[in-house]
Design an enzyme around this catalytic site. Structure first.
Site, mmCIF file in Angstrom:
data_model
loop_
_atom_site.group_PDB
_atom_site.id
_atom_site.type_symbol
_atom_site.label_atom_id
_atom_site.label_comp_id
_atom_site.label_asym_id
_atom_site.label_seq_id
_atom_site.Cartn_x
_atom_site.Cartn_y
_atom_site.Cartn_z
ATOM 1 N N PRO A 13 -17.979 -2.573 -7.632
ATOM 2 C CG PRO A 13 -18.824 -4.887 -8.145
ATOM 3 C CD PRO A 13 -18.185 -3.999 -7.075
ATOM 4 C CD GLU A 43 -24.175 -11.610 -4.634
ATOM 5 O OE1 GLU A 43 -24.195 -10.845 -5.594
ATOM 6 O OE2 GLU A 43 -23.360 -12.356 -4.313
ATOM 7 N NE ARG A 75 3.271 6.311 -6.946
ATOM 8 C CZ ARG A 75 3.242 7.156 -8.082
ATOM 9 N NH1 ARG A 75 2.385 7.445 -8.592
ATOM 10 N NH2 ARG A 75 4.557 7.190 -8.887
ATOM 11 C CG ASP A 128 3.681 8.534 -11.895
ATOM 12 O OD1 ASP A 128 4.627 8.150 -11.785
ATOM 13 O OD2 ASP A 128 2.769 8.740 -10.925
HETATM 14 N N1 ADE Z 1 -15.553 -4.885 -5.238
HETATM 15 C C1 ADE Z 1 -15.728 -6.028 -5.818
HETATM 16 N N2 ADE Z 1 -15.175 -5.721 -7.224
HETATM 17 C C2 ADE Z 1 -14.890 -4.348 -7.251
HETATM 18 C C3 ADE Z 1 -14.095 -3.730 -8.255
HETATM 19 N N3 ADE Z 1 -13.770 -4.073 -9.480
HETATM 20 N N4 ADE Z 1 -13.647 -2.394 -8.037
HETATM 21 C C4 ADE Z 1 -14.092 -2.114 -6.481
HETATM 22 N N5 ADE Z 1 -14.486 -2.610 -5.601
HETATM 23 C C5 ADE Z 1 -15.037 -3.959 -6.020
#
Ligand code: ADE
Length: 235
Positions: free
Chosen positions: A88, A115, A160, A175
């Site tokens: 994230p 984590e 793809r 797309d």
């Molecule tokens: N791992 C946990 N959350 C994630 C996200 N939003 N994007 C990529 N990997 C992740």
């Protein structure tokens, strides 16, 4: 393209046997190998994590175990792969990144849990020169329980785009977000038969045979939809 995925949940990747990606493997366009991270542990409990330095909640994945697993994939790599680290805290994934990923012969995905993975793993492989690049990628502003689902998303969007994976090449250029199509616009509504369904009619213009008029209508609808759902995309 060759794809290696390292995870503590190999079963997460069962969907790769299905649909387009499954067919791409059968036809030899894509070759996938899934590696169980726990095979690279040194202790009888097969430990992959430890408490975080500095305190705080949760556990951090060990650089020692990840280093062993990644080195083992590298040992069998013919060239310099691209290392994808779903997190994230990464750069937000988009179509442009999918196009870039699709141009590589070999992708390696490392899927963290808890984590996350000790940050020295990314640092080490950025410095070692064994990968052509290390990309930390987020699939959006929300937190998943691990990288596996993010890897599936990234792989589906990427595979793809590989020549021969989609039956109809036109579907890629049409797309939403595809460069050169209706740039920065969401795709408008689409219809098939019957012309009338539960009191809802297919817009007449689509049966007019007037291609210029149809294209203008589709563009107008795309603009309306973009203003409603993604005003940030409008230049
Ligand atoms: N791992 C946990 N959350 C994630 C996200 N939003 N994007 C990529 N990997 C992740």
């Amino acid at each position: 393209m060759r794809v290696d995925l390292i995870t503590i949940f190999p079963e997460y990747f069962a969907p790769l046997k299905l649909s387009l990606f499954g067919k791409a493997q059968e036809s030899g366009l894509v070759e996938v190998e899934i590696h169980d991270l726990r095979k690279f542990t040194q202790d009888k409990h097969k430990t992959v994590d430890d408490a975080p330095y500095g305190g705080g909640p949760g556990m951090v994945m060990s650089p020692v175990v990840w280093g062993e697993a990644i080195d083992s994939v590298l040992k069998n790599a013919p060239g310099k792969p691209l290392l994808v680290v779903p997190t994230p805290s990464g750069r937000v994934f988009n179509q442009e990144m999918a196009i870039k990923l699709a141009s590589f012969d070999h992708l390696v995905f490392i899927n963290g849990r808890y984590e996350g993975i000790d940050s020295r793993v990314v640092e080490h492989y950025q410095q070692s020169g064994e990968f052509s690049e290390v990309l930390e990628i987020s699939i959006g502003d929300y937190v998943l329980a691990g990288g596996e689902v993010a890897s599936l998303v990234i792989l589906e969007a990427t595979s793809r785009l590989i020549n021969g994976v989609l039956g109809n090449e036109d579907s890629v250029s049409d797309d939403s977000f595809a460069p050169g199509s209706m740039q920065n616009l969401l795709e408008g509504p689409i219809f098939t038969r019957p012309a009338s369904w539960r009191g809802l009619e297919v817009p007449e213009v689509l049966s007019s045979g007037d291609h210029a008029k149809i294209a203008q209508w589709q563009k107008d609808e795309a603009i309306k939809r973009t203003s409603k759902f993604r005003p940030d995309l409008k230049a």
